[in-house]
Design a protein around this motif. Structure first.
Motif, PDB file in Angstrom:
ATOM      1  N   GLN A 254       0.827  -1.195   0.000  1.00 24.00           N
ATOM      2  CA  GLN A 254       0.000   0.000   0.000  1.00 24.00           C
ATOM      3  C   GLN A 254       0.876   1.265   0.000  1.00 24.00           C
ATOM      4  OE1 GLN A 254      -2.630  -2.385  -0.469  1.00 24.00           O
ATOM      5  NE2 GLN A 254      -3.686  -0.509   0.160  1.00 24.00           N
ATOM      6  N   LEU A 279      -3.606   8.543  -4.892  1.00 25.00           N
ATOM      7  CA  LEU A 279      -2.800   7.347  -4.661  1.00 25.00           C
ATOM      8  C   LEU A 279      -2.694   6.930  -3.192  1.00 25.00           C
ATOM      9  CD1 LEU A 279       0.118   8.034  -7.155  1.00 25.00           C
ATOM     10  CD2 LEU A 279      -1.518   6.144  -7.267  1.00 25.00           C
ATOM     11  N   LYS A 282      -3.723   3.437  -1.571  1.00 26.01           N
ATOM     12  CA  LYS A 282      -4.042   2.488  -2.645  1.00 26.01           C
ATOM     13  C   LYS A 282      -2.875   1.501  -2.852  1.00 26.01           C
ATOM     14  CE  LYS A 282      -7.894   4.579  -4.146  1.00 26.01           C
ATOM     15  NZ  LYS A 282      -7.796   5.435  -5.342  1.00 26.01           N
ATOM     16  N   PRO A 283      -3.153   0.352  -3.444  1.00 29.77           N
ATOM     17  CA  PRO A 283      -2.061  -0.559  -3.819  1.00 29.77           C
ATOM     18  C   PRO A 283      -1.184   0.080  -4.901  1.00 29.77           C
ATOM     19  CG  PRO A 283      -4.163  -1.702  -3.794  1.00 29.77           C
ATOM     20  CD  PRO A 283      -4.481  -0.247  -3.675  1.00 29.77           C
ATOM     21  N   THR A 285       0.020  -0.208  -7.926  1.00 30.12           N
ATOM     22  CA  THR A 285      -0.137  -0.936  -9.178  1.00 30.12           C
ATOM     23  C   THR A 285      -0.074   0.024 -10.360  1.00 30.12           C
ATOM     24  OG1 THR A 285      -2.554  -0.688  -9.227  1.00 30.12           O
ATOM     25  CG2 THR A 285      -1.649  -2.591  -8.035  1.00 30.12           C
ATOM     26  N   ASN A 288      -3.411   1.841 -10.876  1.00 29.96           N
ATOM     27  CA  ASN A 288      -3.647   2.974  -9.989  1.00 29.96           C
ATOM     28  C   ASN A 288      -2.756   4.165 -10.349  1.00 29.96           C
ATOM     29  OD1 ASN A 288      -5.694   1.830  -8.474  1.00 29.96           O
ATOM     30  ND2 ASN A 288      -4.280   0.888  -7.011  1.00 29.96           N
ATOM     31  N   GLN A 291      -4.385   5.829 -13.367  1.00 25.58           N
ATOM     32  CA  GLN A 291      -5.582   6.577 -12.997  1.00 25.58           C
ATOM     33  C   GLN A 291      -5.212   7.893 -12.324  1.00 25.58           C
ATOM     34  OE1 GLN A 291      -8.018   3.953 -10.650  1.00 25.58           O
ATOM     35  NE2 GLN A 291      -8.636   2.698 -12.419  1.00 25.58           N
TER      36      GLN A 291
END
Length: 331
Positions: A254, A279, A282-283, A285, A288, A291
């Motif tokens: 995370q 962010l 959030k994980p 990735t 993410n 986005q």
């Protein structure tokens, strides 16, 4: 080049007094930008005040564990200093990606922050430029604008700020220390440079009666996992089309802390607050990261020749964050 008087300041008070006495005077440290501007008659000071004798060249640890960079420390010395390389790799990388070794050996830290745009219309004294001559217009808006800004622009100016160092300092939440006729004050790096608005001729919030003495870096544990990613036309001696200064701290997979700043996209180093907020928690990735980049660039405005910068900025953000995430997860 216009004839000028050369004055050597022996202390900060003398330098400030000389500048206050003469509104057309300019300070000179390394002179790597000012001399070029004088040669092209973009800057036309009638007096140049040499401040190299002032005691602002040290790089030292602060009582709170942060690091103070002297305003007159040379870029090469700063970038290669063990404190900077070990604790703030994003800053070392940004500074070493700029200019050439010869210029970095002369350029000062304060001068790096105060360098002016490399917009070709700004340098061309036959072209209208609101930054050089307020009220004359902006030739870049309907001209060749491949290198110009996509964020925070105005109808008055779409120039970009050229510094790599300043982008890293924005991500590190550095503080600029200044001395003026009325004492000292601290300016957060994010507030030091200005967006163009109706006054693009004003690059910074620094007062006429103020002189930069140092730049303070905070003591933040996550800054060791940081990097500067710069996209440019050629591998060396070129300004950024888009750059990203990134700091990332994970807790498991995370995102615990993230700081992002973009270069080559705005009139000032652009702190990517929207992406950061998207962010947190959030994980880490690729999805993410993408986005968050999309959210940050939602307000971008493209001109005829620089639409490519919007997608380039998104991809550069994703690549920088993926690199840091993989580095920390594999550590």
């Amino acid at each position: 080049m216009r004839a000028f008087t050369y004055t050597q300041a022996t202390d900060a008070s003398a330098a400030l007094h000389a500048a206050l006495q003469n509104p057309e005077a300019k300070y000179i440290g390394g002179g790597t930008n000012l001399v070029d501007l004088m040669r092209e008659e973009v800057e036309r000071p009638n007096e140049v005040i040499d401040i190299n004798a002032l005691p602002f060249s040290q790089i030292e640890v602060l009582p709170d564990g942060g690091v103070r960079l002297g305003a007159l420390a040379r870029n090469s010395h700063t970038a290669n200093h063990p404190l900077v390389r070990q604790r703030y790799p994003v800053l070392a990388q940004a500074m070493l990606s700029a200019a050439s070794p010869q210029l970095r050996n002369l350029a000062t830290n304060a001068g790096n922050l105060l360098q002016r745009t490399r917009c070709y219309y700004f340098y061309d004294t036959t072209a209208p430029c609101n930054k050089r001559q307020p009220g004359s217009g902006c030739a870049a808006i309907h001209g060749v604008n491949r290198i110009h800004a996509i964020l925070g622009t105005s109808e008055q100016c779409i120039a970009t700020h050229p510094s790599d160092m300043a982008v890293a300092l924005a991500a590190l939440e550095a503080v600029v220390q200044v001395q003026g006729a009325n004492g000292t004050r601290r300016i957060a790096m994010e507030e030091f440079h200005r967006l163009p608005g109706d006054h693009p001729e004003q690059d910074t919030t620094l007062g006429r009666d103020e002189l930069i003495t140092s730049i303070d870096l905070p003591a933040l544990p996550s800054t060791a996992n940081s990097l500067y990613f710069k996209v440019r036309e050629r591998p060396s001696f070129a300004f950024a089309l888009v750059s990203v200064a990134a700091v990332l701290e994970l807790e498991g997979e995370q995102i615990k802390n993230v700081r992002l700043a973009l270069g080559g996209v705005a009139h000032k180093p652009w702190r990517a607050r929207t992406a950061e907020e998207a962010l947190l928690g959030k994980p880490a990735t690729a999805e993410n990261f993408r986005q968050a980049a999309e959210a940050e660039l939602q307000t971008a405005i493209a001109y005829e020749h620089n639409a490519f910068k919007i997608e380039l900025a998104k991809r550069t953000i994703v690549r920088a964050l993926l690199t840091l995430a993989e580095r920390q997860l594999l550590a």
